[in-house]
Design a protein around this motif. Sequence first.
Motif, PDB file in Angstrom:
ATOM      1  N   MET A 163     -62.005 -31.274 -44.746  1.00 16.48           N
ATOM      2  CA  MET A 163     -63.208 -32.089 -44.128  1.00 16.48           C
ATOM      3  C   MET A 163     -64.018 -31.381 -43.064  1.00 16.48           C
ATOM      4  SD  MET A 163     -63.635 -35.154 -45.922  1.00 16.48           S
ATOM      5  CE  MET A 163     -64.410 -36.192 -44.699  1.00 16.48           C
ATOM      6  N   SER A 164     -63.100 -30.643 -42.405  1.00 19.64           N
ATOM      7  CA  SER A 164     -63.627 -29.869 -41.069  1.00 19.64           C
ATOM      8  C   SER A 164     -64.721 -28.741 -41.628  1.00 19.64           C
ATOM      9  CB  SER A 164     -62.953 -29.310 -40.262  1.00 19.64           C
ATOM     10  OG  SER A 164     -61.762 -28.150 -40.955  1.00 19.64           O
ATOM     11  N   ARG A 165     -64.524 -28.392 -42.742  1.00 20.00           N
ATOM     12  CA  ARG A 165     -65.281 -27.132 -43.355  1.00 20.00           C
ATOM     13  C   ARG A 165     -66.493 -27.767 -43.852  1.00 20.00           C
ATOM     14  NH1 ARG A 165     -61.092 -23.691 -47.106  1.00 20.00           N
ATOM     15  NH2 ARG A 165     -59.849 -23.220 -45.798  1.00 20.00           N
ATOM     16  N   VAL A 166     -66.624 -29.094 -44.336  1.00 19.75           N
ATOM     17  CA  VAL A 166     -67.991 -29.672 -44.827  1.00 19.75           C
ATOM     18  C   VAL A 166     -68.490 -30.377 -43.647  1.00 19.75           C
ATOM     19  CG1 VAL A 166     -68.640 -31.231 -46.417  1.00 19.75           C
ATOM     20  CG2 VAL A 166     -66.744 -29.790 -46.965  1.00 19.75           C
ATOM     21  N   PHE A 167     -67.779 -31.060 -42.658  1.00 20.12           N
ATOM     22  CA  PHE A 167     -68.366 -31.973 -41.890  1.00 20.12           C
ATOM     23  C   PHE A 167     -68.292 -31.266 -40.402  1.00 20.12           C
ATOM     24  CE2 PHE A 167     -67.902 -34.811 -45.295  1.00 20.12           C
ATOM     25  CZ  PHE A 167     -68.958 -35.511 -45.396  1.00 20.12           C
ATOM     26  N   GLY A 168     -67.558 -30.364 -40.037  1.00 21.22           N
ATOM     27  CA  GLY A 168     -67.668 -29.784 -38.686  1.00 21.22           C
ATOM     28  C   GLY A 168     -66.242 -30.144 -38.262  1.00 21.22           C
ATOM     29  N   PRO A 183     -73.245 -35.629 -40.117  1.00 15.12           N
ATOM     30  CA  PRO A 183     -74.459 -35.188 -41.071  1.00 15.12           C
ATOM     31  C   PRO A 183     -73.813 -34.154 -42.254  1.00 15.12           C
ATOM     32  CG  PRO A 183     -74.010 -33.678 -39.110  1.00 15.12           C
ATOM     33  CD  PRO A 183     -73.156 -34.724 -38.861  1.00 15.12           C
ATOM     34  N   PHE A 184     -74.406 -34.493 -43.341  1.00 16.68           N
ATOM     35  CA  PHE A 184     -74.207 -33.542 -44.470  1.00 16.68           C
ATOM     36  C   PHE A 184     -75.698 -33.492 -45.077  1.00 16.68           C
ATOM     37  CE2 PHE A 184     -74.212 -33.430 -49.290  1.00 16.68           C
ATOM     38  CZ  PHE A 184     -73.094 -32.366 -49.176  1.00 16.68           C
ATOM     39  N   GLY A 185     -76.079 -31.952 -45.088  1.00 17.43           N
ATOM     40  CA  GLY A 185     -77.468 -31.657 -45.491  1.00 17.43           C
ATOM     41  C   GLY A 185     -78.534 -32.529 -44.535  1.00 17.43           C
ATOM     42  N   ASP A 186     -79.406 -32.982 -45.286  1.00 19.05           N
ATOM     43  CA  ASP A 186     -80.534 -33.761 -44.727  1.00 19.05           C
ATOM     44  C   ASP A 186     -80.207 -35.100 -44.497  1.00 19.05           C
ATOM     45  OD1 ASP A 186     -80.707 -34.573 -47.256  1.00 19.05           O
ATOM     46  OD2 ASP A 186     -83.006 -33.808 -47.613  1.00 19.05           O
ATOM     47  N   THR A 187     -78.809 -35.440 -44.896  1.00 18.01           N
ATOM     48  CA  THR A 187     -78.682 -37.087 -44.466  1.00 18.01           C
ATOM     49  C   THR A 187     -77.509 -37.208 -43.643  1.00 18.01           C
ATOM     50  OG1 THR A 187     -78.418 -39.181 -45.544  1.00 18.01           O
ATOM     51  CG2 THR A 187     -77.299 -37.069 -46.601  1.00 18.01           C
ATOM     52  N   SER A 188     -76.672 -38.153 -43.593  1.00 16.29           N
ATOM     53  CA  SER A 188     -75.645 -38.307 -43.003  1.00 16.29           C
ATOM     54  C   SER A 188     -74.805 -39.470 -43.674  1.00 16.29           C
ATOM     55  CB  SER A 188     -75.717 -38.802 -41.213  1.00 16.29           C
ATOM     56  OG  SER A 188     -76.445 -39.886 -41.143  1.00 16.29           O
ATOM     57  N   PHE A 189     -73.555 -39.349 -43.211  1.00 14.34           N
ATOM     58  CA  PHE A 189     -72.609 -40.433 -43.976  1.00 14.34           C
ATOM     59  C   PHE A 189     -71.473 -41.073 -42.938  1.00 14.34           C
ATOM     60  CE2 PHE A 189     -73.017 -37.353 -47.750  1.00 14.34           C
ATOM     61  CZ  PHE A 189     -74.007 -38.060 -48.186  1.00 14.34           C
ATOM     62  N   ILE A 190     -71.095 -42.424 -43.025  1.00 11.98           N
ATOM     63  CA  ILE A 190     -70.069 -42.781 -42.357  1.00 11.98           C
ATOM     64  C   ILE A 190     -68.583 -42.002 -42.962  1.00 11.98           C
ATOM     65  CG2 ILE A 190     -68.835 -44.726 -41.945  1.00 11.98           C
ATOM     66  CD1 ILE A 190     -70.825 -46.286 -41.199  1.00 11.98           C
ATOM     67  N   VAL A 191     -67.824 -41.405 -41.880  1.00  5.93           N
ATOM     68  CA  VAL A 191     -66.693 -40.913 -42.140  1.00  5.93           C
ATOM     69  C   VAL A 191     -65.494 -41.703 -41.534  1.00  5.93           C
ATOM     70  CG1 VAL A 191     -65.325 -38.750 -42.525  1.00  5.93           C
ATOM     71  CG2 VAL A 191     -67.721 -38.705 -42.723  1.00  5.93           C
ATOM     72  N   ALA A 192     -64.607 -42.419 -42.188  1.00  8.54           N
ATOM     73  CA  ALA A 192     -63.490 -43.102 -41.632  1.00  8.54           C
ATOM     74  C   ALA A 192     -62.221 -42.341 -42.031  1.00  8.54           C
ATOM     75  CB  ALA A 192     -63.586 -44.497 -42.122  1.00  8.54           C
ATOM     76  N   ARG A 193     -61.387 -42.338 -41.147  1.00  9.00           N
ATOM     77  CA  ARG A 193     -60.018 -41.874 -41.365  1.00  9.00           C
ATOM     78  C   ARG A 193     -59.095 -43.123 -41.833  1.00  9.00           C
ATOM     79  NH1 ARG A 193     -57.199 -37.376 -39.826  1.00  9.00           N
ATOM     80  NH2 ARG A 193     -58.531 -36.602 -38.276  1.00  9.00           N
ATOM     81  N   ASP A 210     -77.786 -40.604 -55.480  1.00 10.67           N
ATOM     82  CA  ASP A 210     -78.319 -39.367 -55.499  1.00 10.67           C
ATOM     83  C   ASP A 210     -77.431 -38.348 -54.725  1.00 10.67           C
ATOM     84  OD1 ASP A 210     -80.253 -40.119 -57.587  1.00 10.67           O
ATOM     85  OD2 ASP A 210     -81.956 -39.957 -56.120  1.00 10.67           O
ATOM     86  N   ASN A 211     -76.965 -38.834 -53.699  1.00  7.64           N
ATOM     87  CA  ASN A 211     -76.041 -37.944 -52.779  1.00  7.64           C
ATOM     88  C   ASN A 211     -74.765 -37.664 -53.267  1.00  7.64           C
ATOM     89  OD1 ASN A 211     -78.247 -37.620 -50.804  1.00  7.64           O
ATOM     90  ND2 ASN A 211     -77.636 -39.482 -49.979  1.00  7.64           N
ATOM     91  N   GLY A 212     -74.302 -38.444 -54.250  1.00  5.66           N
ATOM     92  CA  GLY A 212     -72.881 -38.391 -54.742  1.00  5.66           C
ATOM     93  C   GLY A 212     -72.233 -36.900 -55.095  1.00  5.66           C
ATOM     94  N   MET A 213     -72.960 -36.573 -56.181  1.00  6.07           N
ATOM     95  CA  MET A 213     -72.687 -35.163 -56.877  1.00  6.07           C
ATOM     96  C   MET A 213     -72.763 -33.888 -55.920  1.00  6.07           C
ATOM     97  SD  MET A 213     -70.812 -35.440 -59.283  1.00  6.07           S
ATOM     98  CE  MET A 213     -70.628 -33.867 -59.786  1.00  6.07           C
ATOM     99  N   PRO A 214     -73.803 -33.904 -54.796  1.00  7.87           N
ATOM    100  CA  PRO A 214     -74.047 -32.617 -53.917  1.00  7.87           C
ATOM    101  C   PRO A 214     -72.615 -32.463 -53.136  1.00  7.87           C
ATOM    102  CG  PRO A 214     -76.145 -33.761 -54.181  1.00  7.87           C
ATOM    103  CD  PRO A 214     -75.227 -34.730 -55.060  1.00  7.87           C
ATOM    104  N   LEU A 215     -72.342 -34.035 -52.481  1.00 11.67           N
ATOM    105  CA  LEU A 215     -70.941 -33.906 -51.759  1.00 11.67           C
ATOM    106  C   LEU A 215     -69.872 -33.437 -52.618  1.00 11.67           C
ATOM    107  CD1 LEU A 215     -69.697 -34.538 -49.180  1.00 11.67           C
ATOM    108  CD2 LEU A 215     -69.438 -36.917 -50.096  1.00 11.67           C
ATOM    109  N   TRP A 216     -69.708 -34.247 -53.665  1.00 10.58           N
ATOM    110  CA  TRP A 216     -68.702 -33.864 -54.631  1.00 10.58           C
ATOM    111  C   TRP A 216     -68.458 -32.084 -54.804  1.00 10.58           C
ATOM    112  CZ3 TRP A 216     -64.965 -36.635 -57.612  1.00 10.58           C
ATOM    113  CH2 TRP A 216     -64.214 -35.697 -58.638  1.00 10.58           C
ATOM    114  N   ASP A 217     -69.666 -31.624 -55.369  1.00 11.06           N
ATOM    115  CA  ASP A 217     -69.644 -30.216 -55.440  1.00 11.06           C
ATOM    116  C   ASP A 217     -69.367 -29.338 -54.290  1.00 11.06           C
ATOM    117  OD1 ASP A 217     -70.317 -30.717 -57.919  1.00 11.06           O
ATOM    118  OD2 ASP A 217     -72.418 -30.146 -57.865  1.00 11.06           O
TER     119      ASP A 217
END
Length: 368
Positions: A163-168, A183-193, A210-217
Amino acid sequence: MTHTISHSRRLRSTPFTPGVEASGVKGYTVYNRMLLPTVFESVEKDYHHLKQHVQVWDVAVERQVELNGPDATVLMQMLTPRDLSKMQSDQCYYVPITDNDGKMLNDPVAIKHSDTRWWISIADSDLLFWIKGLALGKGLNVGVFEPDVSPLAVQGPKADELMSRVFGEEVRDIRFFRYKRLPFGDTSFIVARSGYSKQGGFEIYVEGTDNGMPLWDALFATGEDLNVRPGCPNLIERIEGGLLSYGNDMTMDNTPLECGLGKFCKPVEGNEHIGHAAMAKELDDGPSRQIRAISIGGDALIPARAAWPLMNEGVQVGQVTSAAWSPDFETNVAIGMVDAACWKDGIQLVVETPQGARPAVVREEFWI
């Protein structure tokens, strides 16, 4: 016998279904009228991998119910016996939700955005209809709807690194059942532990299909050296950890106290919870039955597809609702509902399984 699931508009795919199917999913179940993966390599091999590495889970079936408007917090407190008055705007709470008789309707996680906006990440039941009806019946100024939000879980001991590699690096600072918008790309998501395993990890609330597969990949491309694989809630691991399954271990016939959720049902002054009056007597008297960990003797059992009677000297005193062979603990681990007279640690019972009667021992604690 091989069974297939016929797809239709009534059985929705998820934003991550292309990735799941390309990864060779071997089994699904139906959950909130969507497809939930149940196995990729095998239940046991998936179990070992989860405990050693990191997995990405399509848990978009955990649909969100959004409460949005001036009376959102009033409605949210009506739904649950858990006191929400001190909940902060970056917290997630596990919240039993009951009807007016104090019986379980769902056991979701509530995400508080603000006093006027909440998400409820639901288990497998039509909670949306109950909440809509309650809001209408009480004349509350609040919108109730399902937003385009699909959770993706990252679970396992290497979850923080992936997760740190993708979200910092900021993701490492998120505390348990807290969240940050990252942030992720040009959007952002709620990330919960949080997540439906005891191995640690995160749930990402992906807004926008539409943001599902870009994050998966991105997760798979970044985590190749971490041995990242697709996964799903694992039957063996969840039983070891005592993670309950609504519809299996508890239903609308049960109360939160029977499900061992009493710590989330503390009465507070002015509590407007819809089932408060019905729950008050049980809080005073205590439940007559309760969920317990159970160890079942003998060789590996076929996982339970129906409740198995628990017997004491020929009298039924409960039932086993989930069971599986644990490779790590070398026993059949199980979850069961047991009458008060027989729920103490170490009591020996008999469980009637499709593979014959087996000795069963009630445990005070789960395995992990």
